[in-house]
Design a protein around this motif. Structure first.
Motif, PDB file in Angstrom:
ATOM      1  N   ARG A   1      25.404  17.872  23.351  1.00 18.26           N
ATOM      2  CA  ARG A   1      24.038  17.477  23.024  1.00 18.26           C
ATOM      3  C   ARG A   1      24.058  16.199  22.184  1.00 18.26           C
ATOM      4  O   ARG A   1      24.836  16.059  21.248  1.00 18.26           O
ATOM      5  N   GLU A   2      23.153  15.249  22.524  1.00 17.40           N
ATOM      6  CA  GLU A   2      23.066  13.989  21.793  1.00 17.40           C
ATOM      7  C   GLU A   2      21.617  13.566  21.602  1.00 17.40           C
ATOM      8  O   GLU A   2      20.782  13.799  22.477  1.00 17.40           O
ATOM      9  N   ARG A   3      21.356  12.919  20.473  1.00 15.06           N
ATOM     10  CA  ARG A   3      20.085  12.230  20.262  1.00 15.06           C
ATOM     11  C   ARG A   3      20.339  10.760  20.637  1.00 15.06           C
ATOM     12  O   ARG A   3      21.142  10.080  19.995  1.00 15.06           O
ATOM     13  N   VAL A   4      19.627  10.313  21.671  1.00 15.32           N
ATOM     14  CA  VAL A   4      19.969   9.034  22.289  1.00 15.32           C
ATOM     15  C   VAL A   4      18.788   8.078  22.248  1.00 15.32           C
ATOM     16  O   VAL A   4      17.652   8.450  22.552  1.00 15.32           O
ATOM     17  N   LEU A   5      19.076   6.848  21.871  1.00  8.54           N
ATOM     18  CA  LEU A   5      18.099   5.771  21.992  1.00  8.54           C
ATOM     19  C   LEU A   5      18.453   4.992  23.257  1.00  8.54           C
ATOM     20  O   LEU A   5      19.543   4.423  23.362  1.00  8.54           O
ATOM     21  N   VAL A   6      17.537   4.994  24.214  1.00  6.61           N
ATOM     22  CA  VAL A   6      17.744   4.280  25.472  1.00  6.61           C
ATOM     23  C   VAL A   6      16.965   2.971  25.436  1.00  6.61           C
ATOM     24  O   VAL A   6      15.766   2.963  25.112  1.00  6.61           O
ATOM     25  N   ALA A   7      17.640   1.879  25.735  1.00 11.08           N
ATOM     26  CA  ALA A   7      16.982   0.578  25.849  1.00 11.08           C
ATOM     27  C   ALA A   7      17.167   0.090  27.280  1.00 11.08           C
ATOM     28  O   ALA A   7      18.296  -0.108  27.730  1.00 11.08           O
ATOM     29  N   ASP A   8      16.058  -0.066  27.984  1.00 12.20           N
ATOM     30  CA  ASP A   8      16.074  -0.537  29.371  1.00 12.20           C
ATOM     31  C   ASP A   8      15.533  -1.959  29.380  1.00 12.20           C
ATOM     32  O   ASP A   8      14.332  -2.175  29.217  1.00 12.20           O
ATOM     33  N   LEU A   9      16.433  -2.908  29.560  1.00  8.84           N
ATOM     34  CA  LEU A   9      16.069  -4.326  29.487  1.00  8.84           C
ATOM     35  C   LEU A   9      16.131  -4.926  30.882  1.00  8.84           C
ATOM     36  O   LEU A   9      17.205  -5.204  31.411  1.00  8.84           O
ATOM     37  N   GLY A  10      14.956  -5.088  31.492  1.00  9.96           N
ATOM     38  CA  GLY A  10      14.886  -5.591  32.858  1.00  9.96           C
ATOM     39  C   GLY A  10      14.412  -7.026  32.916  1.00  9.96           C
ATOM     40  O   GLY A  10      14.436  -7.761  31.925  1.00  9.96           O
ATOM     41  N   GLY A  11      13.939  -7.412  34.090  1.00  7.68           N
ATOM     42  CA  GLY A  11      13.459  -8.772  34.266  1.00  7.68           C
ATOM     43  C   GLY A  11      12.114  -9.010  33.614  1.00  7.68           C
ATOM     44  O   GLY A  11      11.832 -10.109  33.138  1.00  7.68           O
ATOM     45  N   GLY A  12      11.255  -7.954  33.591  1.00  3.78           N
ATOM     46  CA  GLY A  12       9.899  -8.132  33.092  1.00  3.78           C
ATOM     47  C   GLY A  12       9.603  -7.483  31.753  1.00  3.78           C
ATOM     48  O   GLY A  12       8.780  -7.987  30.990  1.00  3.78           O
ATOM     49  N   THR A  13      10.257  -6.353  31.455  1.00  7.34           N
ATOM     50  CA  THR A  13       9.932  -5.606  30.243  1.00  7.34           C
ATOM     51  C   THR A  13      11.193  -5.115  29.541  1.00  7.34           C
ATOM     52  O   THR A  13      12.268  -5.025  30.135  1.00  7.34           O
ATOM     53  N   THR A  14      11.026  -4.788  28.270  1.00  6.98           N
ATOM     54  CA  THR A  14      12.056  -4.103  27.485  1.00  6.98           C
ATOM     55  C   THR A  14      11.436  -2.797  27.011  1.00  6.98           C
ATOM     56  O   THR A  14      10.427  -2.804  26.298  1.00  6.98           O
ATOM     57  N   ASP A  15      12.021  -1.674  27.421  1.00  6.41           N
ATOM     58  CA  ASP A  15      11.465  -0.352  27.119  1.00  6.41           C
ATOM     59  C   ASP A  15      12.459   0.473  26.313  1.00  6.41           C
ATOM     60  O   ASP A  15      13.674   0.404  26.540  1.00  6.41           O
ATOM     61  N   PHE A  16      11.912   1.258  25.380  1.00  7.63           N
ATOM     62  CA  PHE A  16      12.726   2.138  24.548  1.00  7.63           C
ATOM     63  C   PHE A  16      12.273   3.584  24.705  1.00  7.63           C
ATOM     64  O   PHE A  16      11.081   3.868  24.818  1.00  7.63           O
ATOM     65  N   THR A  17      13.231   4.478  24.699  1.00  8.99           N
ATOM     66  CA  THR A  17      12.955   5.910  24.665  1.00  8.99           C
ATOM     67  C   THR A  17      13.968   6.575  23.742  1.00  8.99           C
ATOM     68  O   THR A  17      15.170   6.274  23.800  1.00  8.99           O
ATOM     69  N   TYR A  18      13.479   7.435  22.885  1.00 14.06           N
ATOM     70  CA  TYR A  18      14.344   8.239  22.027  1.00 14.06           C
ATOM     71  C   TYR A  18      14.167   9.688  22.454  1.00 14.06           C
ATOM     72  O   TYR A  18      13.049  10.206  22.497  1.00 14.06           O
ATOM     73  N   LEU A  19      15.274  10.323  22.813  1.00 18.25           N
ATOM     74  CA  LEU A  19      15.177  11.677  23.350  1.00 18.25           C
ATOM     75  C   LEU A  19      16.467  12.447  23.123  1.00 18.25           C
ATOM     76  O   LEU A  19      17.497  11.884  22.744  1.00 18.25           O
TER      77      LEU A  19
ATOM     78  N   ALA B   1      10.020   9.954  21.685  1.00 24.30           N
ATOM     79  CA  ALA B   1       9.198   8.747  21.534  1.00 24.30           C
ATOM     80  C   ALA B   1       9.502   7.770  22.662  1.00 24.30           C
ATOM     81  O   ALA B   1      10.634   7.677  23.144  1.00 24.30           O
ATOM     82  N   THR B   2       8.452   7.051  23.084  1.00 17.39           N
ATOM     83  CA  THR B   2       8.605   6.003  24.094  1.00 17.39           C
ATOM     84  C   THR B   2       7.807   4.776  23.656  1.00 17.39           C
ATOM     85  O   THR B   2       6.807   4.890  22.945  1.00 17.39           O
ATOM     86  N   GLY B   3       8.248   3.622  24.088  1.00 16.19           N
ATOM     87  CA  GLY B   3       7.529   2.385  23.783  1.00 16.19           C
ATOM     88  C   GLY B   3       8.117   1.224  24.549  1.00 16.19           C
ATOM     89  O   GLY B   3       9.197   1.332  25.136  1.00 16.19           O
ATOM     90  N   GLY B   4       7.418   0.117  24.570  1.00 17.50           N
ATOM     91  CA  GLY B   4       7.927  -1.030  25.313  1.00 17.50           C
ATOM     92  C   GLY B   4       7.181  -2.304  24.992  1.00 17.50           C
ATOM     93  O   GLY B   4       6.100  -2.287  24.397  1.00 17.50           O
ATOM     94  N   ILE B   5       7.787  -3.410  25.387  1.00 18.92           N
ATOM     95  CA  ILE B   5       7.210  -4.732  25.153  1.00 18.92           C
ATOM     96  C   ILE B   5       7.395  -5.568  26.411  1.00 18.92           C
ATOM     97  O   ILE B   5       8.397  -5.436  27.131  1.00 18.92           O
ATOM     98  N   TYR B   6       6.441  -6.443  26.677  1.00 17.60           N
ATOM     99  CA  TYR B   6       6.410  -7.221  27.921  1.00 17.60           C
ATOM    100  C   TYR B   6       7.279  -8.472  27.806  1.00 17.60           C
ATOM    101  O   TYR B   6       6.808  -9.600  27.903  1.00 17.60           O
ATOM    102  N   ILE B   7       8.564  -8.246  27.561  1.00 20.57           N
ATOM    103  CA  ILE B   7       9.528  -9.335  27.481  1.00 20.57           C
ATOM    104  C   ILE B   7      10.811  -8.874  28.173  1.00 20.57           C
ATOM    105  O   ILE B   7      11.269  -7.750  27.951  1.00 20.57           O
ATOM    106  N   GLY B   8      11.367  -9.740  29.016  1.00 23.49           N
ATOM    107  CA  GLY B   8      12.605  -9.398  29.705  1.00 23.49           C
ATOM    108  C   GLY B   8      13.343 -10.652  30.125  1.00 23.49           C
ATOM    109  O   GLY B   8      13.114 -11.749  29.593  1.00 23.49           O
ATOM    110  N   GLY B   9      14.212 -10.500  31.099  1.00 22.10           N
ATOM    111  CA  GLY B   9      15.032 -11.614  31.544  1.00 22.10           C
ATOM    112  C   GLY B   9      14.233 -12.787  32.068  1.00 22.10           C
ATOM    113  O   GLY B   9      14.630 -13.952  31.894  1.00 22.10           O
ATOM    114  N   ASP B  10      13.093 -12.513  32.709  1.00 21.53           N
ATOM    115  CA  ASP B  10      12.242 -13.609  33.183  1.00 21.53           C
ATOM    116  C   ASP B  10      11.716 -14.444  32.019  1.00 21.53           C
ATOM    117  O   ASP B  10      11.521 -15.654  32.145  1.00 21.53           O
ATOM    118  N   SER B  11      11.466 -13.778  30.879  1.00 20.13           N
ATOM    119  CA  SER B  11      10.992 -14.499  29.694  1.00 20.13           C
ATOM    120  C   SER B  11      12.060 -15.469  29.214  1.00 20.13           C
ATOM    121  O   SER B  11      11.755 -16.609  28.825  1.00 20.13           O
TER     122      SER B  11
END
Length: 424
Positions: A176-194, A212-222
């Motif tokens: 079992r782990e408490r994990v912070l996931v960061a998904d950094l794509g071309g258009g957005t950067t999204d975070f999930t803690y689960l 918790a979940t959240g995200g910002i409209y910044i990614g590789g295209d930016s």
């Protein structure tokens, strides 16, 4: 007949589909395509549009001498209420239509692999399509839902993309782990803690594990847009002076160059009025040599090839301290040496926004860094050196993991079949 489920990650840069066999409880394969459309120049007015998707689109575009209509980063127009439609050879296409072409291509390839028509899918979506704007977010969701329907899917659920990535990572852990996931794509950067637990793989209800979940409209295209603005636009005549009247010199509008830094704008930057304006500025600038490059760029659809060069520079700088931004086509000549330090300065503004948002995300969710057992980074932009440094500096004592940066989300979405069993 076997039972299948598709996990679909429709991305800004690349899209992927994982085929999940619900009877065998395993992923059979994952299909990937660049999220690119190309409509050939020669079309019949009475027949459906001829188009190609992905790598084939790139090949056809180059083979046709970079004519026709080439579209990239289509995902970024989903939340744009200002985008109603575009015309391709006098046929009207809205945002859902454009997405449909890519989803349909993925579905057809997957259906051919399994030998049947699968109409069940879990489709990924960013936490926010356009920062924290609920109206734009709802618009994007409707458009994506319509595209799924038009592509032939009847049973559809949506899952946040970083949660999909987390479920792919969960398959690899032993405790079992408490994990912070960061998904950094071309258009957005999204975070999930689960909370992830290998004993819960395949469980029907994971809602209580998602903290918790959240995200910002910044990614590789930016990053690419910032690079184009700083290093590209000077070669296309930014700051060019033109004669607005006898003895009166003005600078050409900066909006012309803002448009060539943004793919969702460049996709539709081909109106006759714009072309006429550019021709006039060129004439009254006394045929400025660099401004002529802008004419060449627009008239010959060279945007994609320029951004390919920018992408190569970015990739090289994820492995080295030095690179070159080189481009040579149709009298446009660019050959600039770029250091990693210089590149990091160019993208610093966007990096600071990601960093500030991460602080806000942790604070609002009452997450202490020492409570995080591990980090999972995914998405192509996670490979950028400055991104790696950001997370290493912020969480120096936390293990950092990554999977396949381009298919982790699709795999995790395919593992999200429990969504069909939850009550609506």
């Amino acid at each position: 007949m076997s039972n299948f489920l598709y996990g679909i990650d429709f991305g800004t840069t690349n899209s992927a589909l994982s085929i999940y066999d619900e009877d065998k409880k395993e992923i059979l394969t994952t299909i990937t395509v660049p999220s690119i459309l190309y409509f050939q120049e020669e079309q019949s007015s009475s027949a459906p549009l001829n188009y190609v998707v992905g790598d084939e689109a790139i090949a056809a575009y180059l083979e046709d001498g970079m004519k026709g209509r080439f579209m990239k980063s289509i995902k970024r127009i989903l939340p744009r209420s200002s985008f109603i439609e575009t015309r391709v050879h006098n046929k009207r296409l809205n945002a859902s239509d454009l997405v449909t072409y890519i989803l349909r291509e993925l579905k057809q390839r997957a259906d051919a692999f399994i030998g049947q028509d699968c109409r069940k899918a879990v489709i990924g979506r960013p936490v926010f399509f356009d920062d924290d704007n609920t109206d734009k977010d709802a618009l994007a969701q409707r458009r994506l839902s319509k595209a799924a329907e038009q592509s032939g899917f009847e049973e559809v659920r949506f899952q946040f993309e970083p949660i999909g990535a987390a479920f792919a990572y969960e398959k690899t852990i032993s405790k079992r782990e408490r994990v912070l996931v960061a998904d950094l794509g071309g258009g957005t950067t999204d975070f999930t803690y689960l909370i992830l637990d290998p004993e819960k793989v395949g469980s029907k209800d994971r809602r209580n594990d998602i903290i918790a979940t959240g995200g910002i409209y910044i990614g590789g295209d930016s990053f690419d847009s910032a690079f184009m603005w700083d290093k590209g636009t000077p070669h296309f005549g930014k700051d060019t002076q033109y004669e607005a009247g006898p003895g009166k010199m003005l600078t050409v509008p900066v909006s012309l160059f803002a448009n060539i830094c943004s793919w969702e704008q460049m996709n539709f930057f081909n109106g006759q009025k714009i072309k006429n304006d550019i021709d006039n500025y060129y004439y009254y600038s006394k045929q400025n040599r660099k401004f002529k490059n802008l004419l060449t760029l627009i008239n010959n659809n060279l945007g994609y090839s320029v951004f390919q060069s920018i992408e190569r520079t970015k990739v090289e700088l994820s492995k080295s301290d030095q690179s070159e931004f080189k481009y040579a086509k149709m009298d446009i000549e660019i050959d600039d040496k770029i250091s990693l330090e210089n590149y990091n300065q160019i993208i610093e503004k966007d990096l600071n926004k990601i960093s500030s948002y991460l602080d806000e995300f942790l604070q609002n969710a009452h997450i202490k860094p020492d409570e995080i057992d591990s980090l999972f980074l995914t998405g192509g932009t996670s490979l950028v050196s400055a991104i790696q440094s950001l997370f290493q500096a912020r969480f120096p004592d936390t293990p950092v993991h990554s999977g396949d940066n381009f298919i982790s989300v699709a795999k995790g979405l395919a593992y999200s079949g429990y969504l069909f069993e939850q009550e609506n």
